[in-house]
Design a protein around this motif. Structure first.
Motif, short mmCIF file in Angstrom:
data_model
loop_
_atom_site.label_atom_id
_atom_site.label_comp_id
_atom_site.label_asym_id
_atom_site.label_seq_id
_atom_site.Cartn_x
_atom_site.Cartn_y
_atom_site.Cartn_z
N PRO A 88 -7.85 10.49 -6.46
CA PRO A 88 -7.50 9.06 -6.32
C PRO A 88 -8.45 8.18 -7.15
CG PRO A 88 -7.57 10.12 -4.17
CD PRO A 88 -8.11 11.12 -5.15
N VAL A 89 -7.87 7.30 -7.96
CA VAL A 89 -8.65 6.37 -8.78
C VAL A 89 -8.40 4.95 -8.27
CG1 VAL A 89 -9.03 5.43 -11.10
CG2 VAL A 89 -8.52 7.87 -10.81
N TYR A 90 -9.48 4.29 -7.90
CA TYR A 90 -9.39 2.93 -7.36
C TYR A 90 -10.06 1.95 -8.32
CZ TYR A 90 -8.46 5.07 -2.76
OH TYR A 90 -7.94 5.78 -1.73
N SER A 91 -9.52 0.74 -8.37
CA SER A 91 -10.27 -0.36 -8.99
C SER A 91 -11.28 -0.85 -7.95
CB SER A 91 -9.33 -1.50 -9.38
OG SER A 91 -8.76 -2.08 -8.22
N TYR A 92 -12.21 -1.63 -8.40
CA TYR A 92 -13.24 -2.19 -7.51
C TYR A 92 -12.62 -2.96 -6.32
CZ TYR A 92 -17.15 -5.38 -6.40
OH TYR A 92 -18.10 -6.12 -5.78
N PRO A 93 -11.72 -3.93 -6.56
CA PRO A 93 -11.14 -4.66 -5.43
C PRO A 93 -10.24 -3.79 -4.54
CG PRO A 93 -10.08 -5.31 -7.47
CD PRO A 93 -11.26 -4.47 -7.85
N GLU A 94 -9.57 -2.83 -5.15
CA GLU A 94 -8.71 -1.92 -4.39
C GLU A 94 -9.53 -1.14 -3.36
OE1 GLU A 94 -4.86 0.57 -6.04
OE2 GLU A 94 -6.75 0.65 -7.14
N PHE A 95 -10.71 -0.68 -3.79
CA PHE A 95 -11.55 0.09 -2.88
C PHE A 95 -12.14 -0.81 -1.79
CE2 PHE A 95 -15.17 2.56 -1.39
CZ PHE A 95 -14.59 3.82 -1.26
N LEU A 96 -12.49 -2.04 -2.15
CA LEU A 96 -12.98 -2.98 -1.14
C LEU A 96 -11.92 -3.22 -0.06
CD1 LEU A 96 -14.93 -5.73 -3.13
CD2 LEU A 96 -15.86 -4.19 -1.40
N TYR A 97 -10.67 -3.33 -0.49
CA TYR A 97 -9.60 -3.51 0.49
C TYR A 97 -9.51 -2.29 1.41
CZ TYR A 97 -5.05 -3.91 2.66
OH TYR A 97 -4.05 -3.96 3.60
N GLU A 98 -9.59 -1.10 0.83
CA GLU A 98 -9.55 0.12 1.64
C GLU A 98 -10.66 0.13 2.70
OE1 GLU A 98 -7.33 2.67 1.71
OE2 GLU A 98 -6.14 1.43 0.34
N GLN A 99 -11.82 -0.43 2.32
CA GLN A 99 -12.97 -0.47 3.23
C GLN A 99 -12.83 -1.56 4.30
OE1 GLN A 99 -16.49 1.20 2.88
NE2 GLN A 99 -15.01 2.72 2.21
N SER A 100 -11.88 -2.46 4.12
CA SER A 100 -11.80 -3.61 5.03
C SER A 100 -10.44 -3.77 5.71
CB SER A 100 -12.12 -4.89 4.25
OG SER A 100 -11.21 -5.08 3.18
N LYS A 101 -9.62 -2.73 5.68
CA LYS A 101 -8.27 -2.80 6.26
C LYS A 101 -8.28 -3.21 7.73
CE LYS A 101 -5.35 0.33 3.55
NZ LYS A 101 -4.76 1.68 3.52
N GLU A 159 -15.57 -12.81 -2.25
CA GLU A 159 -15.32 -13.75 -3.33
C GLU A 159 -14.11 -13.25 -4.11
OE1 GLU A 159 -17.42 -15.29 -7.43
OE2 GLU A 159 -18.72 -14.85 -5.71
N GLY A 160 -13.08 -14.06 -4.23
CA GLY A 160 -11.81 -13.63 -4.82
C GLY A 160 -11.65 -14.09 -6.26
N ASP A 161 -11.92 -13.19 -7.18
CA ASP A 161 -11.85 -13.48 -8.61
C ASP A 161 -10.42 -13.28 -9.11
OD1 ASP A 161 -12.32 -13.72 -11.30
OD2 ASP A 161 -13.59 -11.95 -11.47
N GLU A 162 -9.98 -14.17 -10.01
CA GLU A 162 -8.61 -14.05 -10.53
C GLU A 162 -8.53 -13.19 -11.79
OE1 GLU A 162 -10.12 -18.03 -12.29
OE2 GLU A 162 -10.46 -16.78 -10.52
N ASP A 169 -5.27 -1.38 -14.11
CA ASP A 169 -4.65 -2.20 -13.07
C ASP A 169 -4.77 -3.65 -13.49
OD1 ASP A 169 -3.77 -3.55 -10.85
OD2 ASP A 169 -4.93 -2.38 -9.40
N ARG A 170 -3.68 -4.20 -14.04
CA ARG A 170 -3.72 -5.53 -14.65
C ARG A 170 -3.51 -6.65 -13.64
NH1 ARG A 170 -6.08 -4.87 -19.32
NH2 ARG A 170 -5.00 -6.60 -20.33
N ARG A 171 -3.53 -6.32 -12.35
CA ARG A 171 -3.40 -7.38 -11.34
C ARG A 171 -4.73 -8.11 -11.16
NH1 ARG A 171 -1.46 -3.88 -6.36
NH2 ARG A 171 -3.00 -2.49 -7.33
N PRO A 172 -4.70 -9.44 -10.95
CA PRO A 172 -5.94 -10.16 -10.61
C PRO A 172 -6.57 -9.59 -9.33
CG PRO A 172 -4.24 -11.72 -11.24
CD PRO A 172 -3.57 -10.37 -11.13
N LYS A 173 -7.88 -9.55 -9.30
CA LYS A 173 -8.59 -8.95 -8.17
C LYS A 173 -8.16 -9.56 -6.83
CE LYS A 173 -12.87 -7.96 -10.74
NZ LYS A 173 -12.74 -8.87 -11.90
#
Length: 451
Positions: A88-101, A159-162, A169-173
């Protein structure tokens, strides 16, 4: 868990690596270069790669996940190996979400002010000993890292960066966090290399508003008309709480904030920062901090790193360093300093350093941005323009864009440094605005120059 970081040296990435290391995760990483302060901080925890470069052999089947930094490229050999092994390959924000579900996610977004607002919220919560997880975009006084993750805390403040999440993963964080409580500080076009039109940029905030969980809360700056329009148009079933700049006055170079208990001195200054404070107050109230307790705590807030950071001072001069680089932030910061110090000469220096600011088309957005300063200086590096593969920018274009006849423009770092060194510092405030270093300026030397 066993996690490998591709591009571990980044500001956000190395902080996440340290946070997971503190959770007893097994962490490895790679990068082609690691600079300070990341280098020392990783070294202290035994996480600094022994060799610089990319090594596919580090990617093994026993890895639980790979976290991919924005600095890496799509053809990175470690990424290709991870894909081959179905890791599994995560982006930085993707992994933060996994940690905070399972947590209440509080996301602070907006084109400007998000680091300051997040910092204010965390300062107030720490003051009242309320433990939360967090991710913030600056090093804060009293906090060891910019990322803190636990199993037990109920809230996480993000902090939510755009900007984009990763090379693949071309989606904004901030689209990935799905907030329960959100704040938007305003919309001012930026990152034109990713969002080539204003309309495209605004759409990212519309998507963010729609990503707030149903029944969630949106705190927003109603003085931003574009943002106010977006909020009014959303069909998402959320509660909406507008805020605006609170009443304040400046007296003897001190800012006094109007509160129910009377005027209160605060260290931050400028309309934009008082506006940030009003937003932070709403967020803290939604997290269980009442208004009186908020004011008690915020009175000791000194500001976030590189956000109107006072780096030198004598009886004759003050020097501020600020991260401002977008047109709206440059204008707000310059005006704030002039309002706070109306009797002093304001020397405002701006480095055009980002992709957007060095784009010939985007330059016109800076019209009038430095008008509040008594002396206005712009520095840019032709070499940086070449490195970013942009069309050359002539000095005349800079003059036309800022629309100021007495503007001083420098392209040589030695000449710019000489200007600062030879400046007559008598009742002067020097404001240095940049996300770069003005071609290698040693900021520590400035304290000597202003004596």
């Amino acid at each position: 868990m066993y996690i490998h970081f591709i591009a571990i040296g980044g500001s956000a990435m190395h902080n996440l690596a340290l946070a997971l290391h503190n959770k007893d995760y097994k962490i490895t990483g790679s990068d082609d270069a690691v600079y300070e302060p990341s280098r020392t901080r990783l070294l202290q925890k035994g996480l600094l790669p022994k060799e610089m470069g990319w090594f596919p052999e580090k990617i093994t089947a026993n890895l639980d996940a790979v976290i991919l930094g924005m600095h890496a490229r799509e053809d990175n050999p470690e990424l290709q190996k991870a894909t081959e092994l179905n890791i599994p390959v995560y982006s930085y924000p993707e992994f933060l979400y996994e940690q905070s579900k399972e947590k209440t996610r509080v996301v602070i977004g907006g084109s400007h002010g998000k680091t300051t607002i997040t910092s204010m919220v965390l300062h107030v919560l720490k003051y009242h000993q309320k433990e939360v997880d967090y991710m913030v975009g600056a090093q804060l006084e009293g906090f060891d890292t910019m990322v803190h993750l636990t199993k037990e805390n109920d809230f996480i403040v993000l902090e939510g960066d755009e900007y984009l999440s990763s090379p693949i993963d071309r989606r904004p964080k901030f689209h990935l966090y799905k907030p329960n409580i959100a704040l938007l500080s305003g919309i001012a076009w930026d990152h034109i290399n990713v969002f080539p039109t204003y309309e495209n940029y605004v759409d990212q905030f519309r998507i963010f508003i729609d990503s707030i969980v149903k029944g969630g809360i949106l705190v927003y700056n109603e003085e931003d008309l574009q943002l106010k329009k977006l909020v009014s148009e959303t069909t998402n079933t959320i509660r909406k709480h507008p805020y605006q700049t609170p009443e304040f006055r400046v007296e003897d170079e001190k800012t006094l904030l109007q509160t129910p208990e009377g005027d209160m001195p605060v260290s931050v200054f400028g309309s934009h920062n008082l506006q940030n404070l009003a937003g932070a107050k709403w967020i803290c109230q939604h997290m269980g901090i009442d208004e009186e307790d908020f004011y008690e705590a915020i009175s000791s807030f000194k500001g976030a790193s590189k956000r109107l950071e006072r780096i030198a001072e004598t009886s004759k001069a003050i020097v501020f360093k600020d991260f401002a680089h977008s047109p709206s932030k440059v204008m707000a910061t310059t005006k704030a300093v002039k309002h706070q110090y109306p009797k002093k000469q304001i020397v405002a220096c701006l480095e055009l350093h980002t992709y957007s600011s060095l784009n010939a088309e985007f330059l016109r957005e800076y019209q009038g941005a430095l008008n509040a300063a008594d002396t206005a200086v712009v520095y840019f590096s032709p070499e940086a323009i070449q490195n970013k593969k942009l069309a050359p920018v002539a000095e005349e274009q800079i003059f036309n864009a800022f629309d100021r006849k007495d503007l001083q423009v420098y392209t040589n770092p030695e000449d710019f440094q000489k200007l600062l060194e030879q400046q007559h510092y008598e009742d002067v405030v020097l404001l240095l605005m940049s996300s770069g270093t003005y071609g290698g300026l040693d900021f520590n030397k400035i304290a000597e120059w202003i004596k």
